[in-house]
Design a protein around this motif. Structure first.
Motif, short mmCIF file in Angstrom:
data_model
loop_
_atom_site.label_atom_id
_atom_site.label_comp_id
_atom_site.label_asym_id
_atom_site.label_seq_id
_atom_site.Cartn_x
_atom_site.Cartn_y
_atom_site.Cartn_z
N SER A 49 0.83 -1.19 0.00
CA SER A 49 0.00 0.00 0.00
C SER A 49 0.86 1.24 0.00
O SER A 49 1.79 1.36 0.77
N PRO A 64 0.55 3.23 5.17
CA PRO A 64 0.62 2.09 6.06
C PRO A 64 0.99 2.52 7.46
O PRO A 64 1.51 3.61 7.68
N ALA A 69 -6.83 2.89 2.05
CA ALA A 69 -5.90 1.75 2.14
C ALA A 69 -6.45 0.51 1.45
O ALA A 69 -7.66 0.27 1.47
N ALA A 111 -6.83 -2.30 5.66
CA ALA A 111 -6.80 -1.50 6.89
C ALA A 111 -7.23 -2.36 8.07
O ALA A 111 -8.25 -3.07 7.99
N SER A 132 -2.12 -0.75 6.85
CA SER A 132 -2.53 0.46 7.57
C SER A 132 -3.26 0.08 8.85
O SER A 132 -4.24 -0.67 8.81
#
Length: 273
Positions: free
Chosen positions: A30, A34, A56, A59, A86
């Motif tokens: 990502s 993150p 994201a 997530a 993330s």
């Protein structure tokens, strides 16, 4: 019931590949914020939470009514371990209500299929690091996910029933450019087809390749599979282009298989699962 069985059979087949645990689980990191080594992002209100989750590919959010429970420190420790994911955290009552959280919970949000997977209540309050780590590893699917023993479970638990595999050696000179185009194509079919990478350079992936009756001389290749009725097809290619991938996927979605007449012998590998 038959669809469920065939999905399980294919999963069992692929998991016999016994990939080395050090193989990376995801292809596409990502680039949308993150988690950092400092800790998860505090989500202090609903707009912040919505923006964080939508930005994201994967997530992980800890929704905690009580910040003193042991799992909170376990949750913080995951940020360092999964630096390409993330992480967010919130104890804001409005945020919890917005996501229908009534108990301490850890949720994983996936962009690829708009899925929210949830651990909650006593299950999460006393959760150990190993179990939480496995939950994250298993379910962190992206627009393009590299197949391995851990992501295999997540791939076959998604609601997306059509999977497209790019079988290619990561050591090949053309790999980076091919993956670029493959990722672009993945965005065109988000929510419809799950895009997967299979590294043909890994010995452990030979069974995956043979499942689709592909020979090394035919690689790189695309292989597409529909879980509920076992329909599949392959397309050897010299290079990956968005147009090639789109035409192949569109043809499959429209019921146009390149090989219309498979014999019973061709289906034998599935029986042997």
């Amino acid at each position: 019931m038959e669809a469920s069985c065939s999905r399980c059979l294919l999963l069992l087949f692929l998991l016999t590949c016994e990939l080395a645990p050090e193989v990376a689980g995801e292809v596409e990191e990502s680039s949308d914020g993150p988690g950092t080594a400092q800790g998860p992002i505090w989500l202090t209100d609903v707009p912040t939470a919505e923006e964080f989750i939508s930005a994201a590919e994967v997530a992980i959010v800890g929704f905690f009514q009580d910040l003193e429970i042991p799992v909170v420190s376990v949750f913080h420790s995951m940020v360092q371990k999964f630096q390409d994911v993330s992480f967010g955290i919130s104890n804001n009552s409005e945020v919890l209500a917005h996501y229908n959280i009534t108990r301490n919970s850890i949720s994983l949000f996936r962009l690829v299929d708009n899925e929210q997977l949830k651990l909650e209540g006593e299950e999460v309050e006393n959760m150990e690091a190993a179990k939480l780590s496995l939950f994250i590893e298993t379910n962190s699917l992206r627009l393009v996910t590299e197949y391995n023993t851990k992501t295999g479970f997540g791939l076959f638990n998604t609601m997306i029933e059509i999977h497209l595999l790019l079988v290619i050696s990561k050591a090949s000179p053309e790999y980076a450019e091919n993956m670029n185009r493959y990722r672009k194509a993945a965005r065109l079919f988000q929510g419809k087809i799950l895009f997967v990478l299979v590294d043909s350079g890994m010995k452990e992936n030979e069974k995956v390749i043979s499942f689709f009756k592909l020979k090394k001389s035919q690689l790189p290749a695309l292989a597409i599979y529909r879980t509920f009725d076992d329909q599949w097809d392959t397309l050897p290619i010299t290079e990956v282009t968005v147009e090639h991938v789109k035409n192949f996927c569109d043809g499959f979605l429209e019921g146009k298989l390149l090989r219309e007449n498979r014999t019973s012998e061709e289906k034998t590998p599935k029986v042997e699962l």
